[in-house]
Design an enzyme around this catalytic site. Structure first.
Site, PDB file in Angstrom:
ATOM      1  N   GLN A 201      -4.394  -1.183   9.589  1.00  0.00           N
ATOM      2  CA  GLN A 201      -4.267  -2.527   9.029  1.00  0.00           C
ATOM      3  C   GLN A 201      -4.845  -3.559   9.991  1.00  0.00           C
ATOM      4  O   GLN A 201      -4.474  -3.620  11.164  1.00  0.00           O
ATOM      5  CB  GLN A 201      -2.794  -2.840   8.742  1.00  0.00           C
ATOM      6  CG  GLN A 201      -2.562  -4.195   8.100  1.00  0.00           C
ATOM      7  CD  GLN A 201      -3.199  -4.296   6.720  1.00  0.00           C
ATOM      8  OE1 GLN A 201      -3.112  -3.381   5.915  1.00  0.00           O
ATOM      9  NE2 GLN A 201      -3.846  -5.418   6.443  1.00  0.00           N
TER      10      GLN A 201
ATOM     11  N   ASP B  34     -10.788   3.371   4.312  1.00  0.00           N
ATOM     12  CA  ASP B  34     -11.142   1.953   4.245  1.00  0.00           C
ATOM     13  C   ASP B  34     -12.652   1.764   4.311  1.00  0.00           C
ATOM     14  O   ASP B  34     -13.145   0.651   4.140  1.00  0.00           O
ATOM     15  CB  ASP B  34     -10.463   1.189   5.389  1.00  0.00           C
ATOM     16  CG  ASP B  34      -9.791  -0.090   4.913  1.00  0.00           C
ATOM     17  OD1 ASP B  34      -9.776  -0.342   3.701  1.00  0.00           O
ATOM     18  OD2 ASP B  34      -9.290  -0.847   5.766  1.00  0.00           O
TER      19      ASP B  34
ATOM     20  N   LYS C 119       0.828  -1.202   0.000  1.00  0.00           N
ATOM     21  CA  LYS C 119       0.000   0.000   0.000  1.00  0.00           C
ATOM     22  C   LYS C 119       0.867   1.258   0.000  1.00  0.00           C
ATOM     23  O   LYS C 119       0.608   2.218  -0.736  1.00  0.00           O
ATOM     24  CB  LYS C 119      -0.930  -0.006   1.215  1.00  0.00           C
ATOM     25  CG  LYS C 119      -2.018  -1.066   1.130  1.00  0.00           C
ATOM     26  CD  LYS C 119      -2.735  -1.266   2.452  1.00  0.00           C
ATOM     27  CE  LYS C 119      -3.743  -2.416   2.331  1.00  0.00           C
ATOM     28  NZ  LYS C 119      -4.401  -2.742   3.595  1.00  0.00           N
TER      29      LYS C 119
END
Length: 278
Positions: free
Chosen positions: A94, A117, A50
């Site tokens: 994460q 997200d 990422k």
């Protein structure tokens, strides 16, 4: 006749090029803060990818790394600091987090304006009500793939196998927003094959290796495999690719299907979050 195989890696490259061009036009580079707690090897790889792609499209990499022993208060305090930092346009924590942490409380600390997200309760509520907002990256990537393949969704029968907050539930909401008739299946669904065989569009997101075989597929259906599992023979998805490709109309491979689209969608979300404040 074999199904048309959707090349997610190629579609993701096109999306990244589009994001890079828009970043250049934006003027000030967006900043993405990835938050890694602990040293889980798989999470480290995901975050590394990422961060790498973030830089490649011209964004600023504002990574934060906390030890596996970090307390709930420490992680939530970091999130609040990132919320207040004007250099940070997007925040991604994460997952999974270490087991001693309440991941839902941590996710919900993220400002909805920076929730790239799409996982906060506010983001989920906006999606459920059809309101504008940042959407979960993997389902958003699936929608991009379906559009790229020109799969008709309005009036189509769509079946989503899996009901996770990360993929299954938001996937169903996105398909509903495009006027598909949607069924969600899960571990308690009876006669799974009878349900999935009705699908014009089948999304496999159950997290079970090769759960879906030839008997689950309607001839000519679009089959999107979100699963990814590592076996001795290599990577596989939730779909038995070799069996299903002989009956489906369109299918995504594993690897190289949905996976590359997730990070590309994250970059698009980060750009959108930045553009909203410029």
């Amino acid at each position: 006749m074999s199904a048309r195989v959707l090349d997610g890696a190629d579609v993701a490259r096109q999306l990244r090029r589009s994001v890079a061009a828009d970043v250049a036009r934006l003027g000030a580079a967006p900043g993405l803060a990835t938050v890694l707690v602990g040293d889980d090897p798989a999470s480290q790889i995901y975050v590394k990818n990422k961060r790498k792609q973030c830089v490649e499209v011209g964004m600023r990499d504002l990574h934060r790394h906390l030890s596996a022993e970090a307390s709930q208060e420490e992680v939530e305090s970091l999130i609040e600091d990132l919320n207040a930092d004007h250099q940070v346009d997007g925040i991604l924590v994460q997952l999974p987090l270490p087991k001693h942490l309440d991941f839902r409380a941590i996710i919900d600390r993220i400002s909805p304006a920076k929730d790239v997200d799409g996982l906060t309760a506010i983001s989920a509520g906006r999606l459920a009500q059809g309101r504008p907002g940042l959407q979960p990256c993997t389902p958003a990537g699936v929608m991009t793939l379906l559009d790229h393949a020109e799969v008709p969704l309005s009036g189509a029968r769509a079946v989503v196998v899996g009901r996770s907050d990360l993929v299954g539930r938001p996937m169903a909401q996105m398909l509903l927003a495009r006027h598909a008739t949607v069924t969600i299946c899960h571990s308690r669904t009876r006669e799974l094959a009878e349900v999935t065989r009705e699908a014009d569009v089948l999304i496999a997101a159950a997290g079970v290796p090769q759960l879906l075989g030839r008997e689950h597929i309607r001839p000519g259906a679009a089959v999107i495999d979100v699963g990814i599992h590592r076996r001795e023979t290599g990577l596989c998805g939730d779909v038995d690719f070799d069996a299903v490709k002989e009956i489906a109309g369109i299918i995504t491979p594993v690897p190289g299907g949905v996976g590359p689209m997730t990070i590309a969608s994250l970059l698009r979300n980060t750009l959108d979050a930045a553009a909203a404040t410029r």
